[in-house]
Design a protein around this motif. Structure first.
Motif, PDB file in Angstrom:
ATOM      1  N   ASP A  27       0.850  -1.191   0.000  1.00 18.12           N
ATOM      2  CA  ASP A  27       0.000   0.000   0.000  1.00 18.12           C
ATOM      3  C   ASP A  27       0.885   1.240   0.000  1.00 18.12           C
ATOM      4  N   VAL A  28       0.861   1.978  -1.101  1.00 16.21           N
ATOM      5  CA  VAL A  28       1.667   3.199  -1.198  1.00 16.21           C
ATOM      6  C   VAL A  28       0.785   4.447  -1.149  1.00 16.21           C
ATOM      7  N   GLY A  29      -0.480   4.251  -0.815  1.00 16.64           N
ATOM      8  CA  GLY A  29      -1.446   5.338  -0.850  1.00 16.64           C
ATOM      9  C   GLY A  29      -1.102   6.549  -0.010  1.00 16.64           C
ATOM     10  N   ASP A  30      -0.443   6.361   1.112  1.00 15.13           N
ATOM     11  CA  ASP A  30      -0.118   7.488   1.986  1.00 15.13           C
ATOM     12  C   ASP A  30       1.216   8.147   1.666  1.00 15.13           C
ATOM     13  N   LYS A  31       1.951   7.595   0.735  1.00 17.23           N
ATOM     14  CA  LYS A  31       3.253   8.166   0.396  1.00 17.23           C
ATOM     15  C   LYS A  31       3.072   9.404  -0.481  1.00 17.23           C
ATOM     16  N   PRO A  32       3.932  10.394  -0.329  1.00 15.97           N
ATOM     17  CA  PRO A  32       3.832  11.572  -1.194  1.00 15.97           C
ATOM     18  C   PRO A  32       4.370  11.264  -2.582  1.00 15.97           C
ATOM     19  N   ASP A  33       3.851  11.967  -3.578  1.00 23.01           N
ATOM     20  CA  ASP A  33       4.396  11.842  -4.928  1.00 23.01           C
ATOM     21  C   ASP A  33       5.796  12.445  -4.964  1.00 23.01           C
ATOM     22  N   THR A  34       6.677  11.764  -5.660  1.00 23.54           N
ATOM     23  CA  THR A  34       8.039  12.253  -5.862  1.00 23.54           C
ATOM     24  C   THR A  34       8.430  11.996  -7.307  1.00 23.54           C
ATOM     25  N   THR A 113       9.313   8.724 -13.737  1.00 22.50           N
ATOM     26  CA  THR A 113       7.921   8.736 -13.313  1.00 22.50           C
ATOM     27  C   THR A 113       7.749   9.791 -12.230  1.00 22.50           C
ATOM     28  N   THR A 114       6.531  10.209 -12.040  1.00 20.21           N
ATOM     29  CA  THR A 114       6.177  11.031 -10.892  1.00 20.21           C
ATOM     30  C   THR A 114       5.081  10.272 -10.170  1.00 20.21           C
ATOM     31  N   GLY A 115       5.390   9.828  -8.960  1.00 20.64           N
ATOM     32  CA  GLY A 115       4.411   9.033  -8.251  1.00 20.64           C
ATOM     33  C   GLY A 115       4.887   8.604  -6.885  1.00 20.64           C
ATOM     34  N   ARG A 168      13.436  12.533  -5.931  1.00 23.00           N
ATOM     35  CA  ARG A 168      13.484  13.884  -5.388  1.00 23.00           C
ATOM     36  C   ARG A 168      12.071  14.371  -5.119  1.00 23.00           C
ATOM     37  N   GLU A 169      11.979  15.197  -4.080  1.00 28.83           N
ATOM     38  CA  GLU A 169      10.676  15.755  -3.737  1.00 28.83           C
ATOM     39  C   GLU A 169      10.238  16.730  -4.807  1.00 28.83           C
ATOM     40  N   LEU A 170       8.943  16.840  -4.941  1.00 22.89           N
ATOM     41  CA  LEU A 170       8.371  17.775  -5.936  1.00 22.89           C
ATOM     42  C   LEU A 170       8.190  19.142  -5.320  1.00 22.89           C
TER      43      LEU A 170
END
Length: 170
Positions: A27-34, A113-115, A168-170
């Motif tokens: 489950d990666v739902g709570d991870k921020p997009d990077t 990718t961005t995700g 890297r963070e967005l």
């Protein structure tokens, strides 16, 4: 560790099985997009005459590298369909780079990718499929003329590996 190499909780936690041992997707739902990038590489060893035929665009099946490039990109886009528990991710860029040597062809595939999860498996799938396409395109030239039972004595796909992974963070 999670599929992108990050530790998930206690180091004894298994991320692809639940408490009962059943396989599950992470489950990666709570991870921020990077923004993420992975580069994989590999090589196919061939007869020198075969590499020359590729270089001179004299392979009877057609343009080997152009066909392998299409195969590599298709594989990247379909990784989630072939590797269990792999997330379907938005591919923002794919780059392929072939290099011809006297006795081998190398391939590097970069995926962006961005995700919420990495793209290493996509890069690896691109490399392995791209090199398999090269093999398919040149297999008639690679068969042993001396011994029909010894089909591909000099042909092998080797050194498939991830050579770069960034986030890297967005």
């Amino acid at each position: 560790m999670s599929e992108d190499g990050e530790t998930a909780g206690d180091e004894t936690d298994l991320t692809h099985t639940d408490a009962e041992g059943e396989v599950q997707m992470v489950d990666v739902g709570d991870k921020p997009d990077t923004a993420r990038r992975a580069v994989a590489a590999g090589e196919i060893n061939l007869r020198p005459e075969t590499v020359e035929a590729i270089r001179d665009d004299e392979v009877s099946k057609g343009d080997v590298l152009a066909t392998a490039r299409v195969g590599a990109v298709q594989a990247v886009k379909h990784t989630w369909e072939t590797i269990p528990m792999c997330h379907q991710i938005p591919i923002t860029n794919v780059e392929t780079d072939f290099e011809l040597f006297a006795d081998r062809v190398t391939l590097e595939v970069a995926v962006e990718t961005t995700g919420k999860t990495g793209c290493e498996m996509e890069a690896l799938e691109g490399v392995t499929t791209g090199l398999n396409v090269v093999w398919d395109m040149v297999k008639a030239a690679e068969k042993s003329a001396e011994n029909a039972d010894d089909q591909y004595p000099e042909t092998s796909i080797d050194r498939v590996r991830v050579v770069e992974k960034t986030k890297r963070e967005l």
